[in-house]
Enzyme design. Structure first.
Site, PDB file in Angstrom:
ATOM      1  N   TYR A   1      -4.114   1.898 -10.070  1.00 18.15           N
ATOM      2  CA  TYR A   1      -2.891   1.226 -10.540  1.00 18.15           C
ATOM      3  C   TYR A   1      -2.812   1.179 -12.064  1.00 18.15           C
ATOM      4  O   TYR A   1      -1.973   0.444 -12.595  1.00 18.15           O
ATOM      5  CB  TYR A   1      -2.859  -0.229 -10.044  1.00 18.15           C
ATOM      6  CG  TYR A   1      -3.039  -0.445  -8.565  1.00 18.15           C
ATOM      7  CD1 TYR A   1      -2.104   0.012  -7.637  1.00 18.15           C
ATOM      8  CD2 TYR A   1      -4.135  -1.162  -8.091  1.00 18.15           C
ATOM      9  CE1 TYR A   1      -2.271  -0.229  -6.284  1.00 18.15           C
ATOM     10  CE2 TYR A   1      -4.299  -1.404  -6.731  1.00 18.15           C
ATOM     11  CZ  TYR A   1      -3.370  -0.931  -5.836  1.00 18.15           C
ATOM     12  OH  TYR A   1      -3.537  -1.166  -4.496  1.00 18.15           O
TER      13      TYR A   1
ATOM     14  N   ARG B   1      -3.870 -12.306  -3.942  1.00 16.59           N
ATOM     15  CA  ARG B   1      -4.417 -12.173  -5.282  1.00 16.59           C
ATOM     16  C   ARG B   1      -4.576 -13.522  -5.986  1.00 16.59           C
ATOM     17  O   ARG B   1      -5.594 -13.788  -6.614  1.00 16.59           O
ATOM     18  CB  ARG B   1      -3.483 -11.287  -6.120  1.00 16.59           C
ATOM     19  CG  ARG B   1      -4.038 -10.914  -7.485  1.00 16.59           C
ATOM     20  CD  ARG B   1      -2.975 -10.195  -8.310  1.00 16.59           C
ATOM     21  NE  ARG B   1      -2.317  -9.149  -7.558  1.00 16.59           N
ATOM     22  CZ  ARG B   1      -2.716  -7.877  -7.509  1.00 16.59           C
ATOM     23  NH1 ARG B   1      -3.756  -7.495  -8.191  1.00 16.59           N
ATOM     24  NH2 ARG B   1      -2.059  -6.999  -6.787  1.00 16.59           N
TER      25      ARG B   1
ATOM     26  N   GLY C   1       2.337 -12.744  -3.509  1.00 15.83           N
ATOM     27  CA  GLY C   1       2.778 -12.008  -4.692  1.00 15.83           C
ATOM     28  C   GLY C   1       2.618 -12.695  -6.025  1.00 15.83           C
ATOM     29  O   GLY C   1       2.887 -12.082  -7.064  1.00 15.83           O
TER      30      GLY C   1
ATOM     31  N   CYS D   1     -17.997  11.721 -10.794  1.00 15.14           N
ATOM     32  CA  CYS D   1     -17.519  13.010 -11.298  1.00 15.14           C
ATOM     33  C   CYS D   1     -16.006  13.141 -11.167  1.00 15.14           C
ATOM     34  O   CYS D   1     -15.505  13.935 -10.376  1.00 15.14           O
ATOM     35  CB  CYS D   1     -18.225  14.130 -10.563  1.00 15.14           C
ATOM     36  SG  CYS D   1     -19.998  13.977 -10.703  1.00 15.14           S
TER      37      CYS D   1
ATOM     38  N   GLU E   1       1.869 -16.698   1.782  1.00 12.87           N
ATOM     39  CA  GLU E   1       0.845 -15.685   2.053  1.00 12.87           C
ATOM     40  C   GLU E   1       0.215 -15.189   0.747  1.00 12.87           C
ATOM     41  O   GLU E   1       0.235 -13.998   0.450  1.00 12.87           O
ATOM     42  CB  GLU E   1       1.473 -14.503   2.797  1.00 12.87           C
ATOM     43  CG  GLU E   1       2.154 -14.881   4.093  1.00 12.87           C
ATOM     44  CD  GLU E   1       3.096 -13.798   4.611  1.00 12.87           C
ATOM     45  OE1 GLU E   1       3.192 -12.723   3.973  1.00 12.87           O
ATOM     46  OE2 GLU E   1       3.739 -14.024   5.630  1.00 12.87           O
ATOM     47  N   PRO E   2      -0.349 -16.085  -0.050  1.00 13.35           N
ATOM     48  CA  PRO E   2      -0.943 -15.633  -1.314  1.00 13.35           C
ATOM     49  C   PRO E   2      -2.271 -14.923  -1.071  1.00 13.35           C
ATOM     50  O   PRO E   2      -3.084 -15.380  -0.271  1.00 13.35           O
ATOM     51  CB  PRO E   2      -1.170 -16.943  -2.070  1.00 13.35           C
ATOM     52  CG  PRO E   2      -1.405 -17.951  -0.998  1.00 13.35           C
ATOM     53  CD  PRO E   2      -0.572 -17.522   0.180  1.00 13.35           C
TER      54      PRO E   2
ATOM     55  N   ARG F   1      -9.082  -0.408  -8.981  1.00 13.42           N
ATOM     56  CA  ARG F   1      -7.777  -0.782  -9.524  1.00 13.42           C
ATOM     57  C   ARG F   1      -7.388  -0.037 -10.804  1.00 13.42           C
ATOM     58  O   ARG F   1      -6.268   0.443 -10.892  1.00 13.42           O
ATOM     59  CB  ARG F   1      -7.671  -2.307  -9.726  1.00 13.42           C
ATOM     60  CG  ARG F   1      -7.809  -3.097  -8.404  1.00 13.42           C
ATOM     61  CD  ARG F   1      -7.531  -4.582  -8.566  1.00 13.42           C
ATOM     62  NE  ARG F   1      -6.151  -4.815  -8.918  1.00 13.42           N
ATOM     63  CZ  ARG F   1      -5.702  -5.019 -10.144  1.00 13.42           C
ATOM     64  NH1 ARG F   1      -6.540  -5.110 -11.158  1.00 13.42           N
ATOM     65  NH2 ARG F   1      -4.428  -5.176 -10.352  1.00 13.42           N
TER      66      ARG F   1
HETATM   67  C1  PLP Z   1      -0.399  -7.964   0.567  1.00 12.42           C
HETATM   68  C2  PLP Z   1       0.494  -8.975   1.200  1.00 12.42           C
HETATM   69  C3  PLP Z   1       0.448 -10.294   0.758  1.00 12.42           C
HETATM   70  C4  PLP Z   1      -0.406 -10.762  -0.395  1.00 12.42           C
HETATM   71  O1  PLP Z   1       0.012 -10.243  -1.609  1.00 12.42           O
HETATM   72  P1  PLP Z   1      -0.632 -10.819  -2.971  1.00 12.42           P
HETATM   73  O2  PLP Z   1       0.085 -10.112  -4.035  1.00 12.42           O
HETATM   74  O3  PLP Z   1      -2.076 -10.497  -2.923  1.00 12.42           O
HETATM   75  O4  PLP Z   1      -0.374 -12.276  -2.995  1.00 12.42           O
HETATM   76  C5  PLP Z   1       1.242 -11.216   1.401  1.00 12.42           C
HETATM   77  N1  PLP Z   1       2.053 -10.852   2.441  1.00 12.42           N
HETATM   78  C6  PLP Z   1       2.107  -9.575   2.888  1.00 12.42           C
HETATM   79  C7  PLP Z   1       3.002  -9.244   4.015  1.00 12.42           C
HETATM   80  C8  PLP Z   1       1.336  -8.598   2.281  1.00 12.42           C
HETATM   81  O5  PLP Z   1       1.405  -7.346   2.708  1.00 12.42           O
END
Ligand code: PLP
Length: 434
Positions: free
Chosen positions: A331, A291, A238, A358, A288-289, A327
């Protein structure tokens, strides 16, 4: 920080002139910097110094097998969300045994594949999923390692479509039911309680929600360690990246100049806030990065088809579209758009930058201030390395774009532009229409 710079008038990725990439491989094409990805890993590891950290790159952000191999070589494992992603990890020659499997709807076949490849852990989203994991593990005669995803009910202050840690999102089990869920999990003979997990959303630009969520879940993690001997706490992904001043944010000096308080999250800020909260737990910490690892490491190259001057409005029509980079349409997100050849002698141009699809939604930017550009000239969409190619489609029968990886002065095609034959390979006319 990243490695996209003007050298003279020409935009480079590391030492490679991006116009040269466009000339060789055409447009639209994604280009990634191996050095930026490597830097991101190093800075995250350094920022979290003092913790036993395992980086599980959330590969849904960019799952090209060359990107996976690069991260594997840098010591990262993976956070995967489907059998297809697991198979990509195998093809990349990377390590499933240190990777985790997330997602709200894992099929029996996907669970079997993950167990056969000795996945590090499953991140469980619901009680019915516990029963399914137990069932499949029993059939294979193994134990399924698990962590339950806790929804801490924290507002991540991000876009509604990428917020995941509020109680009204589909993800995880509410904190107040967590203890009961672990009790239930402990009764299944084929489950191994290995950790606890959370992930509150994507593109977070403030540290506050991370701190709040970790403070909420940490006492549970400590309790689960005592009671069930869990060994890890995954704090999810995140971390946000810079979209608005993407090009300027390349050098360290830009970060140093940002006034405190308005500086986007850095790995250093992230670590300084979280290490003191996590260290006392004595648990392995999974990150769990997604982005953060690839977002600022990629650009999408496109070519100008026409400059259409309208009544009070200009449209810069480019050969990339919402199918290549969804995106902005999905978003409302901002991508900085820069010319590959900068020319300060030109007039300014204010235009909507649009693709040829289109749909009115096929618009990358409204009333954007640009350098005057004409037919055939090249531009780059910055910060396109995450959720770019990975979310691309063939809408309007447009071929999937090409991907190129740069390292130093070397660059190579890591995904050829799709051919028309590949696009229709699975289609056929049924006998009753012949
Ligand atoms: C999508 C996701 C992430 C990665 O999120 P980022 O915003 O890209 O860092 C990490 N953990 C889980 C469970 C996700 O679904």
């Amino acid at each position: 920080m990243h490695h996209f710079r003007y050298t003279g008038p020409n935009l480079h990725c590391e030492s490679v002139d991006l116009a040269e990439v466009a000339r060789l491989y055409g447009t639209p094409t994604y280009v990634y910097s191996a050095a930026t990805m490597a830097d991101n890993v190093t800075r995250l590891q350094r920022g979290l110094d003092g913790l036993d950290v395992q980086i599980c790159y959330a590969m849904k952000a960019n799952s090209n097998i060359a990107v996976l191999r690069h991260f594997a070589n840098l010591g990262a494992a993976f956070d995967l969300v489907s059998g297809g992603e697991l198979r990509r990890v195998l093809v990349a020659g990377a390590d499933v045994k240190r990777s985790v499997f997330a997602g709200v709807g894992k099929t029996e076949a996907e669970i079997k594949l993950a167990l056969e490849n000795e996945i590090f852990s499953f991140h469980v989203e619901s009680e019915p999923e516990l029963a399914r994991l137990n069932h499949v593990a029993g059939k294979l005669g193994v134990k399924a390692p698990i962590a339950i995803r806790i929804n801490p009910d924290v507002d991540a202050h991000t876009h509604a479509k990428i917020t995941t840690g509020k109680s009204d999102n589909k993800f995880g089990i509410p904190l107040k039911f967590a203890a009961a869920a672990y009790e239930a999990a402990a009764k299944y003979p084929n489950l191994l309680l290995k950790g606890v997990q959370m992930h509150i959303g994507s593109q977070l630009t403030e540290i506050g929600p991370f701190v709040e969520a970790v403070e909420k879940v940490a006492p549970l993690a400590a309790e689960l360690k005592t009671k069930f001997g869990i060994t890890y706490f995954s704090v999810g992904g995140g971390i946000g990246i810079v979209y608005k001043d993407a090009l300027a944010s390349g050098p360290q000096s830009w970060w140093d100049e940002q006034p405190a308080g308005s500086r986007p999250i850095t790995p250093e800020v992230y670590g300084a806030a979280l290490v003191p909260l996590l260290q006392p737990l004595g648990l392995k910490i999974l990150l769990e990065p997604g982005r953060f690892m690839v977002g600022n490491a990629g650009v999408l190259l496109a070519r100008v088809e026409h400059l259409k001057r309208g009544a009070g409005k200009n449209f810069l029509i480019v050969d990339a579209a919402m199918n290549d980079l969804v995106r902005p349409a999905m978003y409302d997100s901002y991508h900085e758009i820069v010319p590959l050849h900068r020319d300060s002698s030109r007039r300014a141009l204010v235009a909507d930058v649009v693709g040829p699809i289109c749909e009115s939604g096929d618009c990358f930017a409204k009333d954007r201030q640009l350098q005057d550009l004409g037919e055939g000239e090249l531009l780059a969409f910055m910060s396109a390395g995450a959720y770019g190619y990975a979310m691309a489609s063939r809408y309007n029968s447009r071929a999937m774009p090409a991907e190129v990886l740069v390292r130093g002065s070397a660059f190579e095609l890591i995904n050829a532009r799709e051919s028309f034959e590949q696009m229709i390979a699975g289609e056929k006319i049924p006998a009753f229409l012949k």
